[in-house]
Design a protein around this motif. Structure first.
Motif, short mmCIF file in Angstrom:
data_model
loop_
_atom_site.label_atom_id
_atom_site.label_comp_id
_atom_site.label_asym_id
_atom_site.label_seq_id
_atom_site.Cartn_x
_atom_site.Cartn_y
_atom_site.Cartn_z
N TRP A 106 0.82 -1.20 0.00
CA TRP A 106 0.00 0.00 0.00
C TRP A 106 0.87 1.26 0.00
CZ3 TRP A 106 -5.26 0.16 2.98
CH2 TRP A 106 -6.09 -0.86 2.50
N VAL A 107 2.00 1.22 0.69
CA VAL A 107 2.91 2.36 0.71
C VAL A 107 3.53 2.56 -0.68
CG1 VAL A 107 5.03 3.32 1.69
CG2 VAL A 107 3.40 2.11 3.16
N ALA A 108 3.96 1.46 -1.30
CA ALA A 108 4.58 1.55 -2.62
C ALA A 108 3.65 2.15 -3.66
CB ALA A 108 5.06 0.17 -3.07
N TRP A 109 2.37 1.75 -3.60
CA TRP A 109 1.41 2.26 -4.57
C TRP A 109 0.78 3.58 -4.12
CZ3 TRP A 109 -0.09 0.49 -9.39
CH2 TRP A 109 0.48 -0.72 -9.81
N GLY A 110 0.46 3.70 -2.85
CA GLY A 110 -0.24 4.88 -2.35
C GLY A 110 0.63 6.08 -2.11
N ILE A 111 1.93 5.87 -1.95
CA ILE A 111 2.87 6.98 -1.77
C ILE A 111 3.78 7.10 -2.98
CG2 ILE A 111 4.72 7.98 -0.37
CD1 ILE A 111 2.05 8.02 1.05
N CYS A 112 4.64 6.11 -3.19
CA CYS A 112 5.63 6.19 -4.27
C CYS A 112 4.98 6.26 -5.65
CB CYS A 112 6.58 5.00 -4.20
SG CYS A 112 7.52 4.90 -2.66
N GLY A 113 4.05 5.35 -5.91
CA GLY A 113 3.41 5.36 -7.22
C GLY A 113 2.60 6.61 -7.46
N ARG A 114 1.86 7.01 -6.45
CA ARG A 114 1.02 8.21 -6.59
C ARG A 114 1.86 9.45 -6.87
NH1 ARG A 114 0.34 11.82 -2.98
NH2 ARG A 114 0.91 10.45 -1.25
N VAL A 115 2.94 9.65 -6.10
CA VAL A 115 3.78 10.83 -6.30
C VAL A 115 4.47 10.77 -7.66
CG1 VAL A 115 5.84 12.04 -5.49
CG2 VAL A 115 4.12 11.25 -3.84
N ALA A 116 5.03 9.61 -8.01
CA ALA A 116 5.74 9.49 -9.29
C ALA A 116 4.82 9.78 -10.47
CB ALA A 116 6.35 8.09 -9.42
N VAL A 117 3.64 9.20 -10.46
CA VAL A 117 2.70 9.39 -11.57
C VAL A 117 2.14 10.81 -11.58
CG1 VAL A 117 0.44 8.70 -12.46
CG2 VAL A 117 2.09 6.96 -11.76
N SER A 118 1.86 11.38 -10.42
CA SER A 118 1.30 12.73 -10.35
C SER A 118 2.29 13.76 -10.88
CB SER A 118 0.91 13.06 -8.91
OG SER A 118 -0.13 12.22 -8.45
N VAL A 119 3.54 13.66 -10.47
CA VAL A 119 4.56 14.61 -10.92
C VAL A 119 4.80 14.45 -12.42
CG1 VAL A 119 6.98 15.30 -10.70
CG2 VAL A 119 5.64 14.75 -8.65
N PHE A 120 4.91 13.20 -12.88
CA PHE A 120 5.11 12.96 -14.29
C PHE A 120 3.92 13.44 -15.11
CE2 PHE A 120 4.66 10.34 -18.10
CZ PHE A 120 5.91 10.46 -18.68
N GLY A 121 2.71 13.14 -14.65
CA GLY A 121 1.51 13.56 -15.36
C GLY A 121 1.36 15.07 -15.41
N HIS A 122 1.72 15.74 -14.33
CA HIS A 122 1.67 17.20 -14.30
C HIS A 122 2.57 17.78 -15.37
CE1 HIS A 122 3.01 21.21 -12.81
NE2 HIS A 122 1.74 21.32 -12.50
#
Length: 326
Positions: free
Chosen positions: A190-206
């Motif tokens: 949950w940490v890998a997806w809810g923190i790392c994945g979310r931040v990585a995808v959000s920054v990249f998508g932005h």
């Protein structure tokens, strides 16, 4: 100008140069995003579960819509609506969790780019008009040091707010409390997806949406408005209204930066829908639309061959009735 906030934070008359500067590698930005990406790829694969994917989807939706689009962008930066201070702080806190910057950093990053794009010329870092690979490297791993940047002043209401001061000084560490909650309920996955994945995808998508929102293409109908004298024009990125919560309608936003409504005439804008829902229960007031903003002398409507009318109906100025979400 309709966006008075930018003019109170940056002195447009100052002797500043938006063109000349040096792009340098930023250890903080680079390590932050790369670390999040690796944590997601490695940890997300080893401890994969569908529940973790659900956490990723829900946390992205909440932080990007309520936090980034509504809290940071439409409220803190553009003051496009009014709400109680406690609700504003909730929105901005969720925006900090996106992982781009703290509240002061987001304002500076946004406003410096907007100021530069409104000039007759600006550095390619600020216009997004390099090749896509170079722009990816610059935006996610580097910073621009202008030779003569304009003076910037965060408004006292925000700068002197202790809550915002703490968020700015600890914006990276704000992931920790949420990570602890996710770990307690779902473990490392949950940490890998809810923190790392979310931040990585959000920054990249932005970055990715920002790149296409500032570059021309074969579809000339992506622009309904032209800003005279601006070195960079905004473009609507069709098909991404739901995914970006309305932030993809960037030509509309360049034309009416002070509007809380980004999508028009059937353009999906979930951020606007949420704002209307809050307005219906009395938590949000003064929802600005294009018709509520002062006219801009430099704004020109663009007509297309298939439509010789105004790009969209600006409607009538705001009244006591709640706005439509259509």
């Amino acid at each position: 100008m309709s966006d008075t906030g930018l003019h109170t934070r940056i002195d447009f008359a100052a002797d500043a140069d938006p063109v000349n500067g040096v792009v340098r590698w930023s250890a903080m930005k680079s390590i932050w995003w790369t670390g999040m990406l690796l944590g997601w790829v490695v940890g997300g694969a080893i401890w994969f579960s569908w529940s973790a994917v659900c956490v990723f989807i829900v946390s992205c939706a909440v932080t990007l819509c309520l936090g980034h689009s509504i809290g940071m962008h439409r409220k803190l930066i553009h003051e496009a609506f009014d709400c109680p201070l406690w609700l504003e702080r909730v929105f901005v806190y969720l925006g900090t969790l996106v992982g781009l910057q703290g509240p002061f950093g987001m304002m500076v990053m946004h406003d410096m780019r907007d100021w530069a794009q409104r000039q007759s010329a600006c550095h390619a870092f600020l216009s997004h008009q390099s090749g896509i690979l170079r722009d990816f490297w610059w935006q996610l791993h580097c910073k621009l040091d202008l030779d003569a940047p304009p003076a910037y002043r965060v408004p006292d209401r925000i700068a002197q707010d202790r809550f915002y001061q703490v968020l700015q000084s600890t914006w990276m560490a704000q992931q920790v409390p949420l990570a602890m909650v996710l770990f307690a309920f779902g473990g490392i996955g949950w940490v890998a997806w809810g923190i790392c994945g979310r931040v990585a995808v959000s920054v990249f998508g932005h970055w990715l949406i920002g790149y296409f929102a500032h570059n021309d293409g074969p579809d000339k109908s992506r622009r309904d408005w032209h800003i005279r004298g601006a070195s960079v024009q905004g473009y609507n990125v069709r098909g991404f209204g739901l995914l970006t919560f309305g932030e993809c309608w960037h030509n509309n936003h360049h034309a009416f930066p002070g509007s809380a409504r980004l999508g028009h005439d059937g353009q999906m804008d979930p951020g606007w829908w949420v704002l209307c829902a809050f307005a219906r229960v009395g938590l949000i007031t003064r929802l600005n639309q294009p018709s509520d903003l002062p006219e801009r002398a430099e704004l020109e409507p663009i007509t297309h061959d298939s439509d010789q009318t105004r790009p969209f109906d600006l409607g009538s100025p705001r009244s006591d009735t709640l706005p439509s979400i259509r």
